[in-house]
Scaffold this motif. Sequence first.
Motif, PDB file in Angstrom:
ATOM      1  N   LYS A 106     -11.757  11.343   0.573  1.00 31.70           N
ATOM      2  CA  LYS A 106     -10.853  10.190   0.494  1.00 31.70           C
ATOM      3  C   LYS A 106     -11.117   9.264   1.685  1.00 31.70           C
ATOM      4  O   LYS A 106     -11.081   8.042   1.549  1.00 31.70           O
ATOM      5  N   GLU A 107     -11.376   9.846   2.856  1.00 34.46           N
ATOM      6  CA  GLU A 107     -11.650   9.054   4.057  1.00 34.46           C
ATOM      7  C   GLU A 107     -12.890   8.197   3.849  1.00 34.46           C
ATOM      8  O   GLU A 107     -12.920   7.033   4.249  1.00 34.46           O
ATOM      9  N   GLU A 108     -13.926   8.787   3.227  1.00 34.76           N
ATOM     10  CA  GLU A 108     -15.146   8.014   2.959  1.00 34.76           C
ATOM     11  C   GLU A 108     -14.863   6.891   1.956  1.00 34.76           C
ATOM     12  O   GLU A 108     -15.347   5.769   2.126  1.00 34.76           O
ATOM     13  N   LEU A 109     -14.074   7.194   0.939  1.00 36.40           N
ATOM     14  CA  LEU A 109     -13.697   6.169  -0.041  1.00 36.40           C
ATOM     15  C   LEU A 109     -12.958   5.027   0.655  1.00 36.40           C
ATOM     16  O   LEU A 109     -13.272   3.850   0.445  1.00 36.40           O
ATOM     17  N   HIS A 110     -12.018   5.375   1.519  1.00 39.74           N
ATOM     18  CA  HIS A 110     -11.249   4.353   2.229  1.00 39.74           C
ATOM     19  C   HIS A 110     -12.137   3.539   3.174  1.00 39.74           C
ATOM     20  O   HIS A 110     -11.941   2.339   3.331  1.00 39.74           O
ATOM     21  N   ARG A 111     -13.122   4.201   3.749  1.00 41.92           N
ATOM     22  CA  ARG A 111     -14.053   3.484   4.645  1.00 41.92           C
ATOM     23  C   ARG A 111     -14.836   2.434   3.862  1.00 41.92           C
ATOM     24  O   ARG A 111     -15.025   1.302   4.326  1.00 41.92           O
ATOM     25  N   VAL A 112     -15.267   2.802   2.672  1.00 47.75           N
ATOM     26  CA  VAL A 112     -16.007   1.884   1.806  1.00 47.75           C
ATOM     27  C   VAL A 112     -15.105   0.716   1.377  1.00 47.75           C
ATOM     28  O   VAL A 112     -15.513  -0.451   1.420  1.00 47.75           O
ATOM     29  N   ILE A 113     -13.880   1.035   0.983  1.00 49.13           N
ATOM     30  CA  ILE A 113     -12.942  -0.013   0.569  1.00 49.13           C
ATOM     31  C   ILE A 113     -12.625  -0.941   1.746  1.00 49.13           C
ATOM     32  O   ILE A 113     -12.590  -2.161   1.594  1.00 49.13           O
ATOM     33  N   GLU A 114     -12.448  -0.349   2.924  1.00 47.15           N
ATOM     34  CA  GLU A 114     -12.159  -1.166   4.103  1.00 47.15           C
ATOM     35  C   GLU A 114     -13.338  -2.064   4.448  1.00 47.15           C
ATOM     36  O   GLU A 114     -13.162  -3.227   4.818  1.00 47.15           O
ATOM     37  N   TRP A 115     -14.550  -1.536   4.326  1.00 49.91           N
ATOM     38  CA  TRP A 115     -15.746  -2.348   4.603  1.00 49.91           C
ATOM     39  C   TRP A 115     -15.758  -3.580   3.696  1.00 49.91           C
ATOM     40  O   TRP A 115     -16.008  -4.695   4.150  1.00 49.91           O
ATOM     41  N   LEU A 116     -15.480  -3.372   2.415  1.00 45.82           N
ATOM     42  CA  LEU A 116     -15.536  -4.475   1.453  1.00 45.82           C
ATOM     43  C   LEU A 116     -14.381  -5.446   1.618  1.00 45.82           C
ATOM     44  O   LEU A 116     -14.573  -6.660   1.558  1.00 45.82           O
TER      45      LEU A 116
ATOM     46  N   ASN B 112      -7.285 -11.312  -3.775  1.00 41.87           N
ATOM     47  CA  ASN B 112      -6.753 -12.507  -3.119  1.00 41.87           C
ATOM     48  C   ASN B 112      -6.343 -12.179  -1.688  1.00 41.87           C
ATOM     49  O   ASN B 112      -6.475 -13.005  -0.793  1.00 41.87           O
ATOM     50  N   ASP B 113      -5.843 -10.958  -1.468  1.00 50.69           N
ATOM     51  CA  ASP B 113      -5.438 -10.515  -0.133  1.00 50.69           C
ATOM     52  C   ASP B 113      -6.617 -10.054   0.725  1.00 50.69           C
ATOM     53  O   ASP B 113      -6.487  -9.931   1.931  1.00 50.69           O
ATOM     54  N   ALA B 114      -7.741  -9.769   0.083  1.00 52.79           N
ATOM     55  CA  ALA B 114      -8.882  -9.180   0.788  1.00 52.79           C
ATOM     56  C   ALA B 114      -9.609 -10.205   1.653  1.00 52.79           C
ATOM     57  O   ALA B 114      -9.643 -11.398   1.351  1.00 52.79           O
TER      58      ALA B 114
END
Length: 118
Positions: free
Chosen positions: A31-41, A64-66
């Motif tokens: 999950k941490e890796e998934l969140h890291r990827v989402i945060e990067w994007l 829109n928030d990203a």
Amino acid sequence: MKSHDERIASMSFASVYPHYLTKVEKKDRTKEELHRVIEWLTGFTDEKLQQLINEKVTFEQFFNDADLNPNSNLITGVICGYRIEEIENPLTKKVRYLDKLVDELAKGRKMEKILREA
């Protein structure tokens, strides 16, 4: 094609997120890796991501928030039968960026490659 784009725009991120998580965890990613990827994007911290999930925002609201990563245009290839570089709808393209990153994570790609650092 418009109905496809509208469907994506109105889909809730919270409804898709568990599928992303299941997909990566089945392949021994975290999950941490998934969140890291989402945060990067997107620039979303864990707290902000959880808030968006709790609020059941649509993909349209989500992006829109990203604060989209300036290197997101380096994400190329085919996902769900669509060549990312050829997608004209900006929102659909951003959703496919996310799909592609999750896919790469599940396929065991190195994090530096997924985050377009190398």
